[in-house]
Structure formats: structure tokens, C-alpha cells
Scaffold this active site. Structure first.
Site, short mmCIF file in Angstrom:
data_model
loop_
_atom_site.label_atom_id
_atom_site.label_comp_id
_atom_site.label_asym_id
_atom_site.label_seq_id
_atom_site.Cartn_x
_atom_site.Cartn_y
_atom_site.Cartn_z
CD GLN A 1 -8.81 -2.22 -4.20
OE1 GLN A 1 -8.58 -2.58 -3.06
NE2 GLN A 1 -8.26 -2.80 -5.26
CG ASN B 1 -3.63 7.61 0.26
OD1 ASN B 1 -2.44 7.68 0.51
ND2 ASN B 1 -4.18 8.26 -0.75
CD GLU B 2 -8.09 7.46 2.23
OE1 GLU B 2 -8.48 6.94 1.15
OE2 GLU B 2 -7.30 8.42 2.28
CG ASP C 1 -0.93 11.36 -5.75
OD1 ASP C 1 0.21 11.12 -6.18
OD2 ASP C 1 -1.18 12.28 -4.95
CG ASP D 1 -22.64 11.50 8.04
OD1 ASP D 1 -23.72 11.15 8.57
OD2 ASP D 1 -22.50 12.55 7.38
CB THR E 1 -1.41 14.59 2.78
OG1 THR E 1 -1.18 13.46 1.94
CG2 THR E 1 -0.22 14.76 3.71
CG ASN F 1 -6.55 12.44 8.38
OD1 ASN F 1 -7.16 12.14 9.41
ND2 ASN F 1 -5.50 13.27 8.38
CE LYS F 2 -4.02 19.98 4.33
NZ LYS F 2 -5.12 20.86 3.93
#
Length: 268
Positions: free
Chosen positions: A224, A122-123, A45, A150, A161, A164-165
Site C-alpha cells: 500500500q 513485510n516492511e 505472497d 533516496d 527476505t 530489505n534483502k
């Protein structure tokens, strides 16, 4: 069809990459690392995320196929011992794809007139390294809360997934083009309060963060990291762009979640 191969530098991945180059050459595919029709990633991934960012500028015109050379990744459909089948599938390609939503990040830095835009698969996260992070949170342009803690994580459905998960966020099917905001160790007491729950944001809305002054913030976009500049404002919204995977045998989402987190030994 124009092909690019994007592999990590692991020994197994490099070996599989060399085999793929030879098989594609033998079957008369065209290699084009700048404007490919298909990007074949070899690794996991993390390799796919890296390839996504390399080709983000042409994301509308490229499709991805992923070969895993270690543990099964969430985005990888093919094993390293199936490359003959993969080449045959590419030879009969009819342009089908499955698409996942992406995240737009719009950042205004202090002293820089033009805002900077990033794209995440992803995020994105915002954290502060040397003090409690304090930021005003707006949803759809309306003030919602003053967050202390934080940091905050804003994820796509497929990114739900990932980090976040682990923060206690919900897993969301990618057919729902929403974003999710999840707290990272918020401060909640008699004086300071946050919602203290993940939030699912509709695609028509956007999330804006206005952090307190400071240059010690760290913004991550997938793998990144950006730091050292004072952030005045961040805006997150589901992008109009999507990532496209060549649909030869793309695994159904909930089966992928089951394989990744539960495992076959728990099946009835």
C-alpha cells in the site's frame, strides 16, 4: 470452523478457489468472510499480503493458510494440486499455529491532530519523489544521524527476505522479534555521512524519523502507498500483535529461505 477464501483474480487461482468452495461446502465448513477462524489465500505472497491487510483488525483471532498457484511463495505452504489434503488437515485442526512478528507504524501528519497507525507484515519505506530525502533518525528517542539519500526501509524479520534483502540487508529468523533499518542509496562524502549499514533494532527500542518539510514523500506499507500529505514524524516499533499461520506442515524458516533463494539443485 468458520472459513474465508481470499483469492487473486488470476484464472488458475479462481479455478482453485471454486474447487475449495465446493470441497468446504461438501464437508460442512461454515463460510464467514467477516469473522473467519481460518483465511485460506489462493495465489502467492502478494495475495497473502492483501488478505493480511483486509483482516488486520481481527489479526489476533484469525489464522492463515496459503495455497500457491504459480511459483512457490515465501508464505505459501500448499500447492494447488494438494487441496484435498488441505481440507483433510483443516477437518482435524487442533488450533496449532506458528506466529511471525509485525511492524507498527505511527504517523503524524501536518494539520491532522490525531496520528495514524498502520500495521505491516513485510516492511515500510519512506522515499521522496522530487528531491533528496533528508530526515533526522532517532533510535530509542535519542538522535542518531541525519540521513540523506533516496529513502529508508524498515522491515520485520519475515520481511527481511523481501525488499530489505535486495537493498543488502540481513536475513533474520522470525524468532528474533527485532526490526531492521536499511538505507536506500544514501549520500556519503566528506560533507554528509550516514552509518551506511543495515541496523538491527531491539524490540524494546523504536525508530523515529523526522523528515524535512515537503508534501512529496511517499510512505509504503507492504503493497500500500500513501502520499500527498506532509509527514511530520514517523515512529516504527515491533508490534505486540503477530500474524498466525495454521501449523499443519509449516515449512521451517531456513528451509524456506533455501527454497526461495538457492534452490534444490544446489543441495549436496
Amino acid at each position: 470452523m468458520k472459513i474465508a477464501i481470499y483469492a487473486n483474480d488470476g484464472r488458475q487461482s479462481m479455478a482453485v478457489s471454486r474447487k475449495l468452495y465446493q470441497k468446504f461446502a461438501d464437508t460442512h465448513f461454515i463460510f464467514d468472510n467477516d469473522h473467519p477462524d481460518i483465511v485460506v489465500t489462493v495465489g502467492g505472497d502478494g495475495t497473502l499480503l492483501s488478505a493480511f491487510h483486509k483482516y488486520a483488525a481481527i489479526i489476533d483471532s484469525v489464522r492463515f493458510v496459503s495455497v500457491h498457484t504459480g511459483h512457490l511463495g515465501f508464505y505459501t505452504d500448499w500447492r494447488d494440486d494438494e487441496i484435498d489434503d488441505l481440507v483433510i488437515s483443516l477437518q482435524s485442526d487442533n488450533g496449532q499455529s506458528v506466529s511471525y512478528p509485525l511492524l507498527d507504524i505511527h504517523v503524524k501528519y501536518k494539520g491532522i491532530a490525531k496520528a495514524v497507525n498502520y500495521l505491516a507484515l513485510n516492511e515500510a519505506t519512506l522515499k521522496r519523489s522530487n528531491a533528496t530525502m533528508v530526515t533526522d533518525v532517532y533510535i530509542g528517542g535519542e538522535f542518531f544521524e541525519k540521513f540523506r539519500g533516496d529513502g529508508l526501509c524498515v522491515s520485520t524479520p519475515t520481511g527481511s527476505t523481501a525488499y530489505n534483502k535486495s537493498l543488502g540487508g540481513a536475513v533474520i529468523h522470525p524468532n528474533l522479534k527485532v526490526l531492521q533499518v536499511t538505507e536506500i542509496s544514501s549520500i556519503n562524502n566528506r560533507v554528509f555521512r550516514t552509518l551506511s549499514s543495515p541496523m538491527i533494532i531491539a524490540p524494546s527500542d523504536w525508530v523515529t524519523l523526522v523528515p524535512s518539510a515537503g508534501r512529496d514523500y511517499s510512505l509504503t506499507v507492504d503493497q500500500q502507498n500513501y502520499h500527498g500529505k506532509q509527514i511530520e514524524q514517523l515512529r516504527f516499533k515491533i508490534s505486540k500483535k503477530s500474524i498466525h499461520f495454521a501449523k499443519y506442515r509449516h515449512m521451517q524458516f531456513w528451509r524456506r529461505v533455501q527454497d526461495a533463494f538457492i534452490g534444490a539443485e544446489y543441495e549436496n
